[in-house]
Design an enzyme around this catalytic site. Structure first.
Site, PDB file in Angstrom:
ATOM      1  N   ASP A 386       0.860  -1.164   0.000  1.00  0.00           N
ATOM      2  CA  ASP A 386       0.000   0.000   0.000  1.00  0.00           C
ATOM      3  C   ASP A 386       0.906   1.225   0.000  1.00  0.00           C
ATOM      4  O   ASP A 386       2.076   1.119   0.354  1.00  0.00           O
ATOM      5  CB  ASP A 386      -0.846  -0.071   1.269  1.00  0.00           C
ATOM      6  N   ARG A 766      -5.304   4.341  -8.309  1.00  0.00           N
ATOM      7  CA  ARG A 766      -6.767   4.419  -8.377  1.00  0.00           C
ATOM      8  C   ARG A 766      -7.409   3.075  -8.111  1.00  0.00           C
ATOM      9  O   ARG A 766      -8.304   2.640  -8.818  1.00  0.00           O
ATOM     10  CB  ARG A 766      -7.198   4.904  -9.763  1.00  0.00           C
TER      11      ARG A 766
END
EC number: 7.6.2.1
Lengths: 1113, 360
Positions: A386, A766
Site C-alpha cells: 500500500d 486508483r
C-alpha cells in the site's frame, strides 16, 4: 465460535424489534413475536462433558494424527515386530500435550465468557432501572449504559445525557482504533431524559438481520404516537452502538437492544507443508518390500502356533503387510511433525524478540499472528504494498492551497518567512481584491466546514493524540482521516479556526476573531467510489451552501465555472511533487433547490433496500453544477528508509508492486522518491487516458512487444533494462472483465501477466480495496504460482492482506485492522527488509534443512532395517532393539536438528542485510526441489548401505573378539545403530555453519547421551522388561577392538561423499551465498556501529563487487 | 507448539488482547537477537585437504596391520553335513528321525598342513539356518532363564508353540531352546606312530561371562537341579532334560555354556558358534601339530530338511578375532581413496582457489 444466527429457525431478510416488548397499536401490523437468542455468549469450543470425545475427534481429523493412530492400532491388534509402545507413546504424548493446551485455552475462553455473561447491566422495566445480568438481556430491552462502560450488545442509540443527542465511543477492543467516534441518537427520541420517558416510547424497529460487516447497518424506526400514523426515521450505522465498544465523555445513554450476539468471522489460514511427497515414497518402499516377502515354509526348528497356521493365507499376507508397514513407518515419524511445529512455534519468537524491529515511538515490536508461514517469508517473489501509511508516514502536513490560481502557504504567512519551496511559486497574493476576497472567504470556509473532524477539548484524551498542539493547548482535532486534520490545522494557521459543532451549528473563528455560525444541514459522507464529500450548510445570513471537496478527477467533471485551467495546472504540479491534492468547490442552493436535495436525501436514507445505491444516486444529483474554488496540497512524507528497503527488495529479486488509491501523478512521484522507479526505468503506461486513445487490445499488445523485444535484445544478461508499469483501476477492471467474457479478443489476462513478469516494478493507482485483492489473486493464480506478500496498514488493505500468501500489517495510524488480520505485524515499512532478507532467509534455510535432514536420518535409520529383511527370511525382525527404535527420533537425534533449525545462520545477519541478492539463492523453493531431495535420499541410502554391509562383512561368519566368543543379532543391530547415530549427528555437524555453545552442547551432548544410555540400558537386568536381549551387548561390543575400528571406518566412509560434495560445490560452482564467507565474529563490537560501517563500505565498494560477481555468473 | 493447534493459536493470539497492548521492548540478549558468539567453520578445499591426507596416512598403516594380522590366523573348516554319497556322514544324514534312541555316529578324517601354535577355538557352523527369524528370536522367556520360579511354571506366551507339552511347562521353553544344537564333536590326533590320541576340549569359557553369571540362572541355585525343575518337562526335541546337560553342577541346567551360546541368536543365516576351546598345554609343543586328525561326530542334528549345512571350524585367534581380511582391506581402500581425493582436491584447489580469491 458459535454464530447465533445459525440457530434461528426463521431466517428472514429483515427483523422487526418491538421496543420494550410492547405490541404496536392494533391495525398497524400483525404482531409476530419473533424469537431471538438471549445474550448468552459461548465462544468456547468445549464443555466439561464433551471435551475428551470432541477434542480427540478434532485431533484425529488431522491426517497425520490419524495415520499414527492407525499404525498404533495395527500394532495393538496384530503381532508386529515392535511393541505398540514405540508408536503409542509419542502419539499419546503429542495428543495429550495438544489436548492440555487446547483445554487450557478453552478454559480461558470459558472464564472470559463467564465474566462477560455475569456482567451487570441496567435495564429499564416499567419505568424503573433494574439491574440484571448480561446474559439475561433480550432483543427489545431498553438498557442504560454509563460512562466508561462497555456496551453489552448492539444497541440502537435512543438518547443520551447530552442535550445534542450525541455520544462518544471508542472501538479500541473492536478494531483497535482509539479515536473517539461520534454516534447520533434517533432525533425523535433524543429528548428523552428519564426512565419513564424512555419507557413510554412505543415504537418498532425494522432492520436487516445481523451481518458480519461491522460497519454496515441499515434500518428504520417506526414511532407510534397516540393514534396517529407512525413516524418513520432511518437508522444507519451512526445510530448503532456496537457491542464491545466503550462509552466515553457521556454520562449515560439509553439504547434498545438490537442484536444480542454478534458473530465475528475469524479466519484461519492453512498451508500445506512440503512433506506430503514423502508419503508416496514409503508406499513404494513398502510395495517393494512386500514383493520380496514370500511366505517361507516353517522349518522344523521354528514352528508357527496352531492358531497362526489356521489363518487364511490372505489374512496372513495382509498382516504381514501391516507388520512391514509398522516396521517402516519410522520414515515419517511422529516426531517430525512435532519438531516442525516446535521449530515454527519457537522460531517465530525470534521475530518478536528482534530489537531492530522494535519501534520506540510506537513502543511495539513485530508481532507474529501465525507461526506456520515463517519459511514462506524466504520465498516471496511479489510484494504488494500500500502507499499511504505503508510507504509513507501517513503523517499529513498541510503544504499549500491554491485559491482561484493564487497560492497560499501557511508558513509564509504565519512566520513571515518565505520557504525555499515558495520561491518557485509565481503568484503569492498579498492583497486580494474584492472579487477575489469573496472566493478566498468561501474557500477557507469550505475547508473549515466540509469535513467530519471533531474537536476534543479536554487535554486528557484517552488514546493517541491525533491533533498537533497548536495555539490553544486545550483543543485537538480528531478524525478518521489524517488529511482532514491536516487541512483543518492548515486553515487554523491561515487564520480560520474551526471551533466546534454545537447543536448542529458549526462555529468558526475567522481572521478577525469573530465567530461565525453555520447550521449543518446535511453531510454527504466520503466514500471511496465517489472520492468526494460534501456538506450542506445554512449560513447566518440564511444562504444555503453546498461545499464539496474531493479528488480532482471527481470534482473537475462537475465544475461549471471557476479558474479550472489554472487550478488544474497547479494540482498537477503538486501531484508530480508527490503531494496529495484535493479540490474544493461550492454551490449556492436556492431554497427550492435545497428542498429538492433534502427530499432526495431523505428518501434515499429511509430506503430499506438498496440504500447505498439510492444514496449514491441522490449524491450524484445534488453534487453538480459546482463552482471551483481551489485546491489544497498536503504532504505525506516517505517513511524512514523506505527507499532503501525497496531497493534491497529489488536486489533480492522481489518484484514490488505499489497498489494505491491515489492518483497516478502523486503515486508515481512517491514511487520515484522511494526508488521503486529509477531514472533508468522505462515507464510503460496502461491507463485510462491511453486506452481511450487506442483500444485496450492494441495498447496491451504493443506494450508486450516492447517488453519482449527488449528482453530478446539484452539476451542472456539477467538484468535487462528495467521496466516499470503504471496501471490504473479502470484499465485493470477492463482487463479482468475482458477475460470473464472470454470472447475473441484473446486472453488479455495472459498478456497482462506477461508484461508484468517482465517489469521490475508495477504501480497500480486508483485502486479500490477489492481491486487490490483481485490483483493479488491474479498473480497468485498465474502459472508459476509465486509466493505473494501483501503489506498495508489500513482497513482498505485487509482484503489484499488476506488474499496474499503472507499478509503483513503495519501498526500504523489508520487503526489496527490490518495488523489484526495479518500474519505478521511490523511497526514500520523498513522492517520488511529484515523480515524477508534476514528472518525469511534463515527460516527457509532452517526448515529446508529440517525437513530434508529428517527424511535423510530416517532413511539411514530404516533402510538397514529393510536390507536386513533379506537376511532374516523376511520375517520383519527388527534390526534394532525396541528402546533404540523408540528413542532414535525422540531423543538421540532430535535435539541437534531442532536447535539447528532454531539457531543456524549459514551467513551472518549483516551479510544478508548487506547483500540482498543472496535472497535469490533460495528463490523458487530451490532447497526443497527434486534434485536436492534426491541427493539427500541417495546420501541416506548410501549411508544405510554402508552401515549395513559394513557390519555384515564384519560379522560374516567369523568372530571379532579376542576370546573367540561370538556375537549375536543384537550386537549386529547395536553396531549398525551406533554408526548410524554418530554418522547422522556428525552429518548435521558438517552442515552447521554457526557453532554457538548451544550447538556444541546439543550435538556432543546427544552423542554422549546415546553412549550413556546404551551403557545403562545394557548394564542392568531391567526387572520390568520381559526380555533382557540388550544385557551387556553394548559393552561387549565396545570391548572388541575391531568393533571400534569398524565404527570409525564406517562413519568416515559415510561422511566422505557429503564432504566431497560440499567442497566441490563450493569450489567449482559456488553460489552467491558461498562467496560471502562469514565475517569472523568479534563479540565486543557494537553491532549497530559495525553495521553502519559495513553499509558505508558497501557504498564504496559494493557496486563494483556486485558487477564482478554478476559477470562471473 | 503441537501439530493440531494452528487454528486455536489464532484465536488466542488475537483474543488475548496481545494485539493492541503496547509491547515491552525486547531484551537485548545475544540469544534473543540471534547474536550468540559462534565459531563459523567453512568447508573449503583448503581446510579439508589436510584432513584427507591425515586420514589417508593413518588408515593405510592400520589397514596393513589388520590385513597382516588376519593373514597370520590359521583356520580350517570341514563340512560334515553328509550331502554327498561319498561323505562318511551320508547315512546319518539320510536316516534321521527324532525318535531314534540309537545315536548315529560318523567320523571324518582330515589333515592339517601346518601346526596351530596358540589356543585353538573349535566352532560349529550352520548355514541357511534362520536364527534371526522374528518368530524364532522372540521365542524365549528371559525371566524363566533367569531362574524366576513363576516363569518356570508358567512360561511366557512368546514361547508358543513350545511353551507347554502334555500340560506341563517346558523348561527351557521356546523355539530357540527346543532347537538347540546337539551334535557331539570329538577330535582325535592320528599320531604318526599309529595311535589315536583324543584331544582334550574345554567346554567352559565359551559363553559371555555376564550371560553365564547374571543373565542365566538356575531356579533355586545350582544344587539339586532335578528337584528345582520338578513339574516341568524337557523341550520336545531334546533327548535329556535340561538338568542333565552336563555332569558339572557349575555347567548344568540353564547355565550350561553350550546352551547359553545357542541362546544368543546369530545375526545372519550363516553363522558359527563357539563349541570348545583347545588350550595350549606348554610352549614347546604346538596345540595342534601338523598331521592327520579324525573328527568323530555323533550326528543328531538334522539340517537337510531346510537345505542347511553343518561345519566344524578350527581357528586360532588374534587380538582382532578370527580370520577376516575385510576390515584390513577396507581400511587400506578408504585410506588410499582419501589420499587420492586429497591429491585431486589439491589440484582443484589450485585451479579454482586462485580464481575465487580474485572474485571475493
Amino acid at each position: 465460535l458459535s454464530c447465533s444466527c445459525v440457530g434461528e429457525e426463521n431466517w428472514e431478510d429483515s427483523r422487526t424489534v418491538y421496543i420494550g416488548h410492547k405490541e404496536p397499536p392494533p391495525g398497524a401490523e400483525a404482531y409476530i413475536p419473533q424469537r431471538y437468542p438471549d445474550n448468552h455468549i459461548v465462544s468456547s469450543k468445549y464443555t466439561f462433558w464433551n471435551f475428551i470425545p470432541k477434542n480427540l475427534f478434532e485431533q484425529f481429523r488431522r491426517i497425520a494424527n490419524f495415520y499414527f493412530l492407525v499404525i498404533f492400532l495395527v500394532q495393538l491388534i496384530i503381532d508386529t515386530p515392535t511393541s505398540p509402545i514405540t508408536s503409542g507413546l509419542p502419539l499419546f504424548f503429542v495428543i495429550t500435550v495438544t489436548a492440555i493446551k487446547q483445554g487450557y485455552e478453552d478454559w480461558l475462553r470459558h472464564k472470559a465468557d463467564c465474566s462477560i455473561n455475569e456482567c451487570p447491566v441496567d435495564v429499564v422495566q416499567q419505568g424503573k432501572v433494574v439491574r440484571t445480568q448480561s446474559h439475561k438481556l433480550r432483543v427489545g430491552d431498553i438498557v442504560v449504559v454509563r460512562e466508561d462502560e462497555t456496551f453489552p450488545c448492539d444497541l440502537i442509540f435512543l438518547s443520551s445525557s447530552r442535550y445534542d443527542g450525541i455520544c462518544y465511543v471508542t472501538t479500541t477492543s473492536l478494531d483497535g482504533e482509539s479515536s473517539h467516534k461520534t454516534y447520533y441518537a434517533v432525533p425523535d427520541t433524543m429528548a428523552f431524559r428519564t426512565e419513564q420517558e424512555v419507557d413510554s416510547l412505543h415504537a418498532t424497529i425494522e432492520c436487516e438481520q445481523p451481518q458480519p460487516d461491522l460497519y454496515k447497518f441499515v434500518g428504520r424506526i417506526n414511532i407510534y404516537k397516540d393514534k396517529e400514523e407512525p413516524i418513520s426515521r432511518t437508522l444507519g450505522a451512526e445510530n448503532l452502538l456496537l457491542r464491545g465498544a466503550t462509552l466515553k465523555n457521556t454520562q449515560h445513554i439509553y439504547g434498545i437492544i438490537m442484536n444480542t450476539h454478534f458473530a465475528l468471522l475469524l479466519r484461519s489460514k492453512t498451508n500445506d507443508s512440503v512433506v506430503k511427497i514423502y508419503k508416496a515414497v514409503i508406499n513404494t518402499v513398502l510395495k517393494y518390500a512386500w514383493q520380496w516377502s514370500p511366505d517361507r515354509d516353517e522349518p522344523w526348528y521354528n514352528h508357527r502356533t496352531e492358531i497362526e497356521r489356521q489363518r487364511h493365507v490372505v489374512i496372513r499376507a495382509f498382516t504381514d503387510f501391516l507388520a512391514f508397514m509398522v516396521l517402516f513407518n519410522y520414515i515419517i515419524p511422529v516426531s517430525m511433525y512435532v519438531t516442525v511445529e516446535m521449530q515454527k512455534f519457537l522460531g517465530s519468537y525470534f521475530i518478536t524478540w528482534d530489537e531492530e524491529m522494535f519501534d520506540e515511538e510506537l513502543g511495539q515490536g513485530a508481532q507474529v499472528n501465525t507461526s506456520d508461514l515463517n519459511e514462506e517469508l524466504g520465498q516471496v517473489e511479489y510484494v504488494f504494498t500500500d502507499k499511504t501509511g505503508t510507504l509513507t508516514e501517513n503523517n499529513m502536513e498541510f503544504i499549500e492551497c491554491c485559491v482561484d490560481g493564487n497560492v497560499y502557504i501557511p508558513h509564509a504567512i504565519c512566520n513571515g518567512q518565505i520557504l525555499s519551496a515558495a520561491s518557485s511559486i509565481d503568484m503569492i497574493d498579498s492583497s486580494p481584491g474584492g472579487y477575489r476576497r469573496e472566493y478566498e472567504d468561501l474557500f477557507f470556509r469550505a475547508l473549515c466546514l466540509c469535513h467530519t473532524v471533531q474537536v476534543k477539548e479536554e487535554e486528557t484524551v484517552d488514546g493517541i493524540k491525533r491533533g498537533i498542539h497548536q495555539g490553544r493547548p486545550t483543543s485537538f482535532y480528531i478524525s478518521s482521516s489524517p488529511d482532514e486534520v491536516a487541512l483543518v490545522e492548515g486553515m487554523k494557521r491561515l487564520g480560520y479556526t474551526y471551533l466546534r459543532l454545537k447543536d448542529n451549528y458549526m462555529e468558526i473563528l475567522n481572521k478577525d476573531d469573530e465567530i461565525e455560525r453555520f447550521e449543518l444541514l446535511h453531510v454527504l459522507n466520503f466514500d471511496s467510489v465517489r472520492r468526494r464529500m460534501s456538506v450542506i450548510v445554512k449560513s447566518s445570513s440564511g444562504e444555503y451552501l453546498l461545499f464539496c471537496k474531493g479528488a480532482d478527477s471527481s470534482i473537475f467533471p462537475r465544475v461549471v465555472s471557476g479558474k479550472v485551467e489554472q487550478v488544474k495546472a497547479r494540482v498537477e504540479q503538486n501531484a508530480v511533487e508527490g503531494l496529495r491534492t484535493l479540490c474544493v468547490a461550492y454551490r449556492r442552493l436556492s431554497a427550492s433547490e435545497y428542498q429538492v436535495a433534502c427530499r432526495h436525501l431523505t428518501e434515499a436514507k429511509l430506503a430499506l433496500q438498496d440504500r447505498e445505491q439510492r444514496l449514491a444516486q441522490a449524491y450524484d444529483i445534488i453534487e453538480r453544477d459546482l463552482v471551483l474554488l481551489g485546491a489544497t496540497a498536503v504532504e505525506d512524507r516517505l517513511q524512514e528508509k523506505a527507499a532503501d528497503t525497496i531497493e534491497s527488495l529489488h536486489k533480492a529479486g522481489i518484484k514490488v508492486w505499489v497498489l494505491t488509491g491515489d492518483k497516478m501523478e502523486t503515486a508515481a512521484a512517491t514511487c520515484y522518491a522511494s526508488k521503486l522507479f529509477r531514472r533508468s526505468t522505462q515507464i510503460l503506461e496502461l491507463t485510462k487516458k491511453r486506452t481511450e486513445e487506442q483500444s485496450l487490445h492494441d495498447v496491451l499488445f504493443e506494450l508486450n512487444r516492447t517488453v519482449l523485444r527488449q528482453c530478446s535484445i539484452s539476451g542472456l544478461s539477467v538484468d535487462c533494462l528495467d521496466f516499470g508499469l503504471i496501471i490504473d483501476g479502470a484499465t485493470l477492471s477492463a482487463i479482468l472483465k475482458s477475460n470473464q467474457e472470454g470472447g475473441g479478443h484473446g486472453n488479455y489476462r495472459e498478456v497482462f501477466l506477461e508484461i508484468c513478469r517482465n517489469c521490475s516494478a508495477v504501480l497500480c493507482c486508483r485502486m479500490a480495496p477489492l481491486q487490490k485483492a483481485q490483483i493479488v489473486k491474479l498473480i497468485k493464480a498465474s502459472k508459476e504460482h509465486p509466493i505473494t506478500l501483501a503489506i498495508g496498514d489500513g482497513a482498505n488493505d485487509v482484503s489484499m492482506i488476506l488474499e496474499a500468501h503472507v499478509g503483513i500489517g503495519i501498526m500504523g495510524k489508520e487503526g489496527r485492522q490490518a495488523a489484526r488480520n495479518s500474519d505478521y505485524a511490523i511497526p514500520k515499512f523498513k522492517h520488511l527488509k529484515k523480515m524477508l532478507l534476514v528472518h525469511g532467509h534463515y527460516y527457509y534455510i532452517r526448515i529446508a534443512e529440517l525437513v530434508q535432514y529428517f527424511f535423510y536420518k530416517n532413511v539411514c535409520f530404516i533402510f538397514p532395517q529393510f536390507l536386513y529383511q533379506f537376511f532374516c527370511g523376511f520375517s520383519q525382525q527388527p534390526l534394532y532393539d525396541t528402546a533404540y527404535l523408540t528413542l532414535y527420533n525422540i531423543s538421540f537425534t532430535s535435539l541437534p536438528i531442532l536447535l539447528y533449525s532454531l539457531v543456524e545462520q549459514h551467513v551472518t545477519m549483516e551479510t544478508l542485510k548487506r547483500e540482498p541478492s543472496l535472497y535469490r539463492d533460495i528463490a523458487k523453493n530451490s532447497l526443497l526441489r527434486w534434485p536436492v531431495f534426491l541427493y539427500w535420499t541417495c546420501l541416506g541410502v548410501f549411508d544405510a548401505v554402508i552401515f549395513f554391509f559394513g557390519a555384515y562383512f564384519l560379522f560374516d561368519n567369523t568372530t571379532f573378539t579376542s576370546n573367540g566368543q561370538m556375537f549375536g543379532n543384537w550386537t549386529f543391530g547395536s553396531l549398525v545403530f551406533t554408526v548410524l547415530v554418530f554418522t547422522v549427528t556428525l552429518k548435521l555437524a558438517l552442515d552447521t555453519h554457526h557453532w554457538t555453545w548451544i550447538n556444541h552442547f546439543v550435538i556432543w551432548g546427544s552423542l554422549l547421551f546415546y553412549v550413556i544410555f546404551s551403557l545403562l540400558w545394557g548394564g542392568i537386568i531391567w526387572p520390568f522388561l520381559n526380555y533382557q536381549r540388550m544385557y551387556y551387548v553394548f559393552m561387549q561390543m565396545l570391548s572388541s577392538g575391531p568393533a571400534w575400528l569398524s565404527i570409525i571406518l564406517l562413519i568416515t566412509v559415510s561422511l566422505l561423499p557429503d564432504v566431497i560434495k560440499k567442497v566441490l560445490c563450493r569450489t567449482v560452482c559456488p553460489t552467491a551465498t558461498d562467496l560471502h564467507p562469514p565475517v569472523p565474529y568479534c563479540g565486543a563490537v557494537h553491532h549497530l556501529h559495525a553495521f553502519s560501517v559495513l553499509q558505508q563500505n558497501e557504498f564504496l565498494i559494493g557496486p563494483e563487487r556486485q558487477e564482478r560477481s554478476r559477470k562471473r555468473r | 507448539m503441537m501439530p493440531t493447534s494452528y487454528e486455536d493459536g489464532h484465536i488466542s493470539v488475537s483474543g488475548a488482547g496481545g494485539g493492541s497492548m503496547p509491547g515491552k521492548k525486547p531484551e537485548n540478549t545475544a540469544f534473543k537477537q540471534q547474536r550468540l558468539p559462534a565459531w563459523q567453520p567453512v568447508l573449503t578445499a583448503g581446510t579439508v585437504l589436510p584432513a584427507f591426507f591425515i586420514i589417508g596416512l593413518i588408515f593405510i598403516p592400520i589397514g596393513i596391520g589388520l590385513y597382516v594380522t588376519s593373514m597370520n590366523i590359521k583356520e580350517f573348516q570341514i563340512d560334515y553335513t553328509g550331502v554327498d554319497m561319498s561323505s562318511p556322514c551320508y547315512n546319518c544324514s539320510q536316516n534321521f528321525s527324532w525318535n531314534s534312541s540309537r545315536p548315529c555316529a560318523c567320523s571324518l578324517p582330515f589333515y592339517l598342513d601346518q601346526p596351530y601354535d596358540s589356543n585353538v577355538f573349535m566352532y560349529y557352523g550352520l548355514s541357511n539356518f534362520y536364527q534371526n527369524h522374528r518368530r524364532y528370536v522372540k521365542s524365549r522367556d528371559d525371566s524363566q532363564l533367569n531362574g524366576n520360579q513363576e516363569s518356570l511354571k508358567d512360561p511366557s506366551k512368546e514361547c508358543e508353540p513350545y511353551a507347554w507339552s502334555s500340560s506341563k511347562p517346558i523348561a527351557p521353553c521356546g523355539a530357540i531352546a527346543n532347537s538347540m544344537f546337539n551334535d557331539t564333536l570329538e577330535l582325535f590326533y592320528n599320531d604318526p606312530n599309529g595311535s589315536k590320541v583324543q584331544i582334550p576340549l574345554t567346554a567352559t569359557g565359551i559363553a559371555w561371562w555376564t550371560d553365564k553369571h547374571v543373565k542365566f540362572r538356575n531356579p533355586g541355585g545350582n544344587e539339586n537341579l532335578p528337584a528345582a525343575f520338578q513339574g516341568t518337562t524337557k523341550p520336545v526335541n531334546w533327548h535329556w532334560p535340561v538338568y542333565e546337560l552336563d555332569s558339572d553342577p557349575e555347567n548344568n541346567g540353564f547355565i550350561n555354556e553350550d546352551f547359553i551360546v545357542w541362546m544368543r541368536t546369530a545375526a545372519l543365516p550363516t553363522f558359527r558358534k563357539l563349541y570348545r576351546i583347545i588350550q595350549r598345554k606348554n610352549n614347546m609343543v604346538p596345540t595342534l601339530p601338523r598331521g592327520n586328525y579324525t573328527l568323530e561326530v555323533v550326528y543328531n542334528y538334522p539340517v537337510r530338511s531346510f537345505d542347511g549345512r553343518k561345519r566344524v571350524i578350527l581357528s586360532t585367534i588374534s587380538w582382532m578375532g578370527g580370520k577376516n581380511p575385510f576390515l584390513g582391506i577396507a581400511y587400506i581402500t578408504v585410506g588410499s581413496v582419501c589420499f587420492l581425493l586429497g591429491v585431486v582436491l589439491l589440484i582443484i584447489h589450485h585451479k579454482y582457489g586462485s580464481r575465487n580469491n580474485i572474485a571475493t
